[in-house]
Design a protein around this motif. Structure first.
Motif, PDB file in Angstrom:
ATOM      1  N   ASP A 165       0.829  -1.211   0.000  1.00 32.65           N
ATOM      2  CA  ASP A 165       0.000   0.000   0.000  1.00 32.65           C
ATOM      3  C   ASP A 165       0.859   1.254   0.000  1.00 32.65           C
ATOM      4  O   ASP A 165       0.654   2.169  -0.799  1.00 32.65           O
ATOM      5  CB  ASP A 165      -0.917   0.012   1.226  1.00 32.65           C
ATOM      6  N   LEU A 166       1.815   1.291   0.932  1.00 32.40           N
ATOM      7  CA  LEU A 166       2.702   2.438   1.090  1.00 32.40           C
ATOM      8  C   LEU A 166       4.141   1.972   0.949  1.00 32.40           C
ATOM      9  O   LEU A 166       4.479   0.843   1.310  1.00 32.40           O
ATOM     10  CB  LEU A 166       2.513   3.085   2.465  1.00 32.40           C
ATOM     11  N   ALA A 167       4.992   2.847   0.455  1.00 34.07           N
ATOM     12  CA  ALA A 167       6.411   2.531   0.350  1.00 34.07           C
ATOM     13  C   ALA A 167       7.207   3.705   0.879  1.00 34.07           C
ATOM     14  O   ALA A 167       6.920   4.862   0.560  1.00 34.07           O
ATOM     15  CB  ALA A 167       6.803   2.252  -1.099  1.00 34.07           C
ATOM     16  N   CYS A 168       8.189   3.413   1.726  1.00 35.43           N
ATOM     17  CA  CYS A 168       9.093   4.444   2.243  1.00 35.43           C
ATOM     18  C   CYS A 168      10.483   4.088   1.753  1.00 35.43           C
ATOM     19  O   CYS A 168      11.058   3.073   2.155  1.00 35.43           O
ATOM     20  CB  CYS A 168       9.043   4.496   3.766  1.00 35.43           C
ATOM     21  N   MET A 169      11.035   4.898   0.856  1.00 37.95           N
ATOM     22  CA  MET A 169      12.308   4.527   0.234  1.00 37.95           C
ATOM     23  C   MET A 169      12.994   5.756  -0.345  1.00 37.95           C
ATOM     24  O   MET A 169      12.371   6.804  -0.548  1.00 37.95           O
ATOM     25  CB  MET A 169      12.067   3.506  -0.882  1.00 37.95           C
ATOM     26  N   THR A 170      14.269   5.603  -0.605  1.00 38.23           N
ATOM     27  CA  THR A 170      15.040   6.642  -1.268  1.00 38.23           C
ATOM     28  C   THR A 170      14.947   6.408  -2.765  1.00 38.23           C
ATOM     29  O   THR A 170      15.303   5.336  -3.262  1.00 38.23           O
ATOM     30  CB  THR A 170      16.506   6.615  -0.827  1.00 38.23           C
ATOM     31  N   THR A 171      14.444   7.397  -3.486  1.00 35.27           N
ATOM     32  CA  THR A 171      14.207   7.216  -4.912  1.00 35.27           C
ATOM     33  C   THR A 171      14.148   8.564  -5.603  1.00 35.27           C
ATOM     34  O   THR A 171      14.263   9.616  -4.966  1.00 35.27           O
ATOM     35  CB  THR A 171      12.888   6.440  -5.134  1.00 35.27           C
ATOM     36  N   VAL A 172      13.970   8.529  -6.909  1.00 30.33           N
ATOM     37  CA  VAL A 172      13.694   9.727  -7.714  1.00 30.33           C
ATOM     38  C   VAL A 172      12.259   9.604  -8.210  1.00 30.33           C
ATOM     39  O   VAL A 172      11.908   8.576  -8.803  1.00 30.33           O
ATOM     40  CB  VAL A 172      14.654   9.832  -8.916  1.00 30.33           C
ATOM     41  N   PRO A 173      11.391  10.580  -7.946  1.00 30.94           N
ATOM     42  CA  PRO A 173      10.013  10.479  -8.446  1.00 30.94           C
ATOM     43  C   PRO A 173      10.004  10.327  -9.964  1.00 30.94           C
ATOM     44  O   PRO A 173      10.509  11.185 -10.681  1.00 30.94           O
ATOM     45  CB  PRO A 173       9.380  11.810  -8.013  1.00 30.94           C
ATOM     46  N   LYS A 174       9.468   9.217 -10.440  1.00 27.08           N
ATOM     47  CA  LYS A 174       9.535   8.957 -11.877  1.00 27.08           C
ATOM     48  C   LYS A 174       8.298   8.289 -12.442  1.00 27.08           C
ATOM     49  O   LYS A 174       8.232   8.027 -13.644  1.00 27.08           O
ATOM     50  CB  LYS A 174      10.762   8.089 -12.188  1.00 27.08           C
ATOM     51  N   HIS A 175       7.329   7.978 -11.598  1.00 31.02           N
ATOM     52  CA  HIS A 175       6.124   7.303 -12.081  1.00 31.02           C
ATOM     53  C   HIS A 175       4.911   8.213 -11.910  1.00 31.02           C
ATOM     54  O   HIS A 175       4.590   8.623 -10.796  1.00 31.02           O
ATOM     55  CB  HIS A 175       5.901   5.997 -11.317  1.00 31.02           C
TER      56      HIS A 175
END
Length: 317
Positions: free
Chosen positions: A142-152
């Motif tokens: 449902d939820l994800a907590c992560m280090t990423t680049v917003p891309k979707h």
């Protein structure tokens, strides 16, 4: 489309094989194979390319899985809405989070969350960010907590913490004896030091290699690991250096005594810590509160940071 069939086909797609999917679904392989044939017969086209390992989707299969994900999301949202109407104090959150990030935030978030929602179950999926990215996209979490680049475009991203990369050096290195801790430096200052490094595939490793290439240096890498904890401990034990995010460094008396920290020039990161979810996901009250608590928690790793104040930012918005 039968929701049960949709879930089974989605599991086959995620697992990449009928055998693995059957084990996960606790059904026999022959019965699952028979169900796939039935679904493909009703659809009028094959869904899986069976000549590949792992299984891949045909074009018709891509359309089927896309529709299956939407239907399962609609069903899940309806179940949550009915659940919230009936009793807002009970439910479940499926959270995707890397182990390292979970070590940082979960003890502080859950102590508050469970006080308010003792009857809400939290199911954790612990993987790297690339895997969690796929899980939140296909609705497995449902939820994800992560280090990423917003891309979707399908996901909603809420920033939790901005990531700043620093060079951690043992106090016994030539670099630490020469330059005071907290001084912003070029990677060239560490060109003669031993490095402990992330393995290839980690975003920090990609940035590190880019710095090496740009500055035409080839430092000695004494160890490659997937664990930031191992990186830090080995760097301090072996009088070496390592590049890692500032928010992964504990501000303890031992760390201040044994380590020097240097903000790295020319390393502005596009990756930050976000909590994200599919835009069409129905957020229950307890999901909204979980997000709010996560955003409110002060990161103890950055409290009274040894770096100058303009270098230590919690990044919460």
């Amino acid at each position: 489309m039968n929701p049960k069939h949709a879930q089974y086909m989605l599991t086959v797609y995620q697992e990449g094989s009928i055998t693995n999917a059957a084990k996960k679904l606790y059904v026999s392989q022959p019965s699952l194979s028979q169900m796939i044939k039935l679904v493909e017969s009703n659809l009028g086209a094959p869904i899986f390319n069976r000549s590949t390992d792992p299984l891949t989707l045909t074009y018709a299969g891509e359309k089927y899985i896309e529709a299956a994900q939407k239907i399962l999301t609609i069903n899940a949202n309806l179940a949550r809405e009915i659940e919230e109407i009936n009793d807002e104090e009970h439910g479940k959150i499926r959270l995707g989070i890397p182990v390292q990030r979970g070590m940082q935030v979960l003890p502080y978030v859950l102590s508050k969350f469970f006080q308010k929602y003792p009857h809400v179950d939290l199911v954790i999926s612990e993987h790297g960010s690339s895997t969690i990215d796929k899980l939140v996209l296909d609705g497995s979490v449902d939820l994800a907590c992560m280090t990423t680049v917003p891309k979707h475009d399908e996901l909603n991203y809420i920033i939790v913490e901005r990531e700043e990369l620093v060079l951690l050096a043992s106090r016994n290195t030539e670099l630490a004896r020469r330059i005071p801790s907290g001084t912003p430096i070029s990677i060239l200052e560490a060109r003669n030091e031993k490095f402990v490094s992330n393995k290839h595939g980690h975003s920090v490793r990609a940035l590190q290699d880019s710095l090496f290439i740009t500055n035409n240096i080839q430092p000695k890498i004494i160890l490659e690991t997937m664990s930031i904890e191992i990186e830090k401990k080995v760097a301090l034990a072996c009088d070496a250096v390592t590049i890692c995010p500032l928010n992964y460094i504990e501000n303890t008396e031992e760390m201040r005594a044994r380590a020097a920290l240097y903000p790295l020039k020319n390393t502005e990161s596009l990756r930050h810590c976000y909590i994200c979810h599919r835009k069409e996901l129905y957020l229950t009250r307890y999901m909204k509160d979980f997000i709010d608590i996560l955003l409110e928690v002060e990161n103890p790793f950055l409290k009274d940071s040894p770096l100058p104040k303009n270098q230590a930012q919690d990044g919460c918005q």
